[in-house]
Design a protein around this motif. Structure first.
Motif, PDB file in Angstrom:
ATOM      1  N   LYS A  28       0.816  -1.218   0.000  1.00  0.00           N
ATOM      2  CA  LYS A  28       0.000   0.000   0.000  1.00  0.00           C
ATOM      3  C   LYS A  28       0.851   1.271   0.000  1.00  0.00           C
ATOM      4  CE  LYS A  28      -3.815  -2.274   0.096  1.00  0.00           C
ATOM      5  NZ  LYS A  28      -4.500  -2.479  -1.147  1.00  0.00           N
ATOM      6  N   ASN A  29       2.185   1.082  -0.085  1.00  0.00           N
ATOM      7  CA  ASN A  29       3.119   2.219  -0.032  1.00  0.00           C
ATOM      8  C   ASN A  29       2.860   3.059   1.218  1.00  0.00           C
ATOM      9  OD1 ASN A  29       5.317   3.638  -0.919  1.00  0.00           O
ATOM     10  ND2 ASN A  29       4.208   4.802  -2.456  1.00  0.00           N
ATOM     11  N   ASP A  30       2.672   2.376   2.335  1.00  0.00           N
ATOM     12  CA  ASP A  30       2.305   2.999   3.611  1.00  0.00           C
ATOM     13  C   ASP A  30       3.446   2.773   4.612  1.00  0.00           C
ATOM     14  OD1 ASP A  30       1.256   3.650   6.117  1.00  0.00           O
ATOM     15  OD2 ASP A  30      -0.675   2.694   5.738  1.00  0.00           O
ATOM     16  N   TYR A  31       4.307   3.762   4.725  1.00  0.00           N
ATOM     17  CA  TYR A  31       5.485   3.640   5.581  1.00  0.00           C
ATOM     18  C   TYR A  31       5.102   3.436   7.046  1.00  0.00           C
ATOM     19  CZ  TYR A  31       9.994   4.622   7.751  1.00  0.00           C
ATOM     20  OH  TYR A  31      11.143   4.540   8.493  1.00  0.00           O
ATOM     21  N   GLU A  32       4.062   4.102   7.503  1.00  0.00           N
ATOM     22  CA  GLU A  32       3.656   3.965   8.903  1.00  0.00           C
ATOM     23  C   GLU A  32       3.245   2.531   9.221  1.00  0.00           C
ATOM     24  OE1 GLU A  32       2.863   6.679   6.968  1.00  0.00           O
ATOM     25  OE2 GLU A  32       4.302   7.915   8.083  1.00  0.00           O
ATOM     26  N   GLN A  33       2.508   1.903   8.316  1.00  0.00           N
ATOM     27  CA  GLN A  33       2.117   0.497   8.503  1.00  0.00           C
ATOM     28  C   GLN A  33       3.345  -0.408   8.462  1.00  0.00           C
ATOM     29  OE1 GLN A  33      -1.127  -0.774   8.878  1.00  0.00           O
ATOM     30  NE2 GLN A  33      -0.270  -2.795   9.172  1.00  0.00           N
ATOM     31  N   LEU A  34       4.184  -0.192   7.464  1.00  0.00           N
ATOM     32  CA  LEU A  34       5.399  -0.996   7.295  1.00  0.00           C
ATOM     33  C   LEU A  34       6.292  -0.935   8.531  1.00  0.00           C
ATOM     34  CD1 LEU A  34       7.588  -2.209   4.939  1.00  0.00           C
ATOM     35  CD2 LEU A  34       8.543   0.017   5.478  1.00  0.00           C
ATOM     36  N   SER A  35       6.446   0.234   9.091  1.00  0.00           N
ATOM     37  CA  SER A  35       7.460   0.469  10.127  1.00  0.00           C
ATOM     38  C   SER A  35       6.929   0.438  11.552  1.00  0.00           C
ATOM     39  CB  SER A  35       8.141   1.811   9.866  1.00  0.00           C
ATOM     40  OG  SER A  35       7.217   2.874  10.015  1.00  0.00           O
ATOM     41  N   LYS A  36       5.684   0.092  11.749  1.00  0.00           N
ATOM     42  CA  LYS A  36       5.089   0.206  13.086  1.00  0.00           C
ATOM     43  C   LYS A  36       5.797  -0.652  14.147  1.00  0.00           C
ATOM     44  CE  LYS A  36       1.058  -1.854  13.932  1.00  0.00           C
ATOM     45  NZ  LYS A  36      -0.376  -2.077  13.854  1.00  0.00           N
ATOM     46  N   ASP A  37       6.501  -1.699  13.725  1.00  0.00           N
ATOM     47  CA  ASP A  37       7.207  -2.562  14.685  1.00  0.00           C
ATOM     48  C   ASP A  37       8.726  -2.426  14.597  1.00  0.00           C
ATOM     49  OD1 ASP A  37       4.866  -3.974  15.832  1.00  0.00           O
ATOM     50  OD2 ASP A  37       4.622  -4.703  13.791  1.00  0.00           O
ATOM     51  N   PHE A  38       9.206  -1.400  13.897  1.00  0.00           N
ATOM     52  CA  PHE A  38      10.649  -1.217  13.725  1.00  0.00           C
ATOM     53  C   PHE A  38      11.338  -0.859  15.032  1.00  0.00           C
ATOM     54  CE2 PHE A  38      11.306   0.063   8.973  1.00  0.00           C
ATOM     55  CZ  PHE A  38      10.784  -1.149   8.568  1.00  0.00           C
ATOM     56  N   SER A  39      12.550  -1.377  15.180  1.00  0.00           N
ATOM     57  CA  SER A  39      13.439  -0.950  16.259  1.00  0.00           C
ATOM     58  C   SER A  39      14.017   0.412  15.880  1.00  0.00           C
ATOM     59  CB  SER A  39      14.579  -1.954  16.427  1.00  0.00           C
ATOM     60  OG  SER A  39      15.396  -1.949  15.262  1.00  0.00           O
ATOM     61  N   ILE A  40      14.645   1.058  16.824  1.00  0.00           N
ATOM     62  CA  ILE A  40      15.314   2.337  16.557  1.00  0.00           C
ATOM     63  C   ILE A  40      16.338   2.154  15.445  1.00  0.00           C
ATOM     64  CG2 ILE A  40      16.860   4.079  17.540  1.00  0.00           C
ATOM     65  CD1 ILE A  40      15.370   3.554  20.254  1.00  0.00           C
ATOM     66  N   GLU A  41      17.074   1.055  15.483  1.00  0.00           N
ATOM     67  CA  GLU A  41      18.089   0.770  14.468  1.00  0.00           C
ATOM     68  C   GLU A  41      17.470   0.643  13.066  1.00  0.00           C
ATOM     69  OE1 GLU A  41      21.889   0.333  13.077  1.00  0.00           O
ATOM     70  OE2 GLU A  41      21.316   0.780  15.132  1.00  0.00           O
TER      71      GLU A  41
END
Length: 117
Positions: A28-41
């Protein structure tokens, strides 16, 4: 969390919804959805601008990432776990490797590495 004490099934209960978020966000080209579980790194490695660049470069060739995937294995590390699946793209023939590296950060399970290709 000591992932080495968890079965593959227990790890997939954690990893599958996270990978679903990554696939959905990518498609969906949705960075917020993609990155919601990202670590700081991971936020440092894949900022929004890099995500948009990668999407612009590869989407025409591959199309969407199919949600369908087949579990291969877990690789246990000193800290964290990497989960491996075989996956598929909409327009690219054949199988691809999907991987997700998880570990704990501030008491939560976070993504420390992810790739599909």
């Amino acid at each position: 969390m000591d992932f080495s004490e968890k079965s593959h099934s227990e790890i997939l209960t954690i990893a599958d919804p996270i990978m679903d978020n990554i696939i959905h966000g990518s498609n969906k080209n949705d960075y917020e959805q993609l990155s919601k579980d990202f670590s700081i790194e991971m936020f440092k490695c894949v900022p929004k601008e890099e995500f948009e660049r990668q999407m612009a470069e590869g989407y025409e060739e591959t199309g969407d990432i199919k949600k369908e995937r087949g579990f291969l294995s877990c690789i246990y590390r000193d800290s964290g776990v990497t989960v491996l699946w075989k996956g598929y793209f909409e327009r690219k023939k054949g199988e691809v490797l999907a991987q997700l590296t998880l570990d704990e950060e501030d008491g939560e399970i976070k993504v420390f590495g992810a790739s599909i290709g």
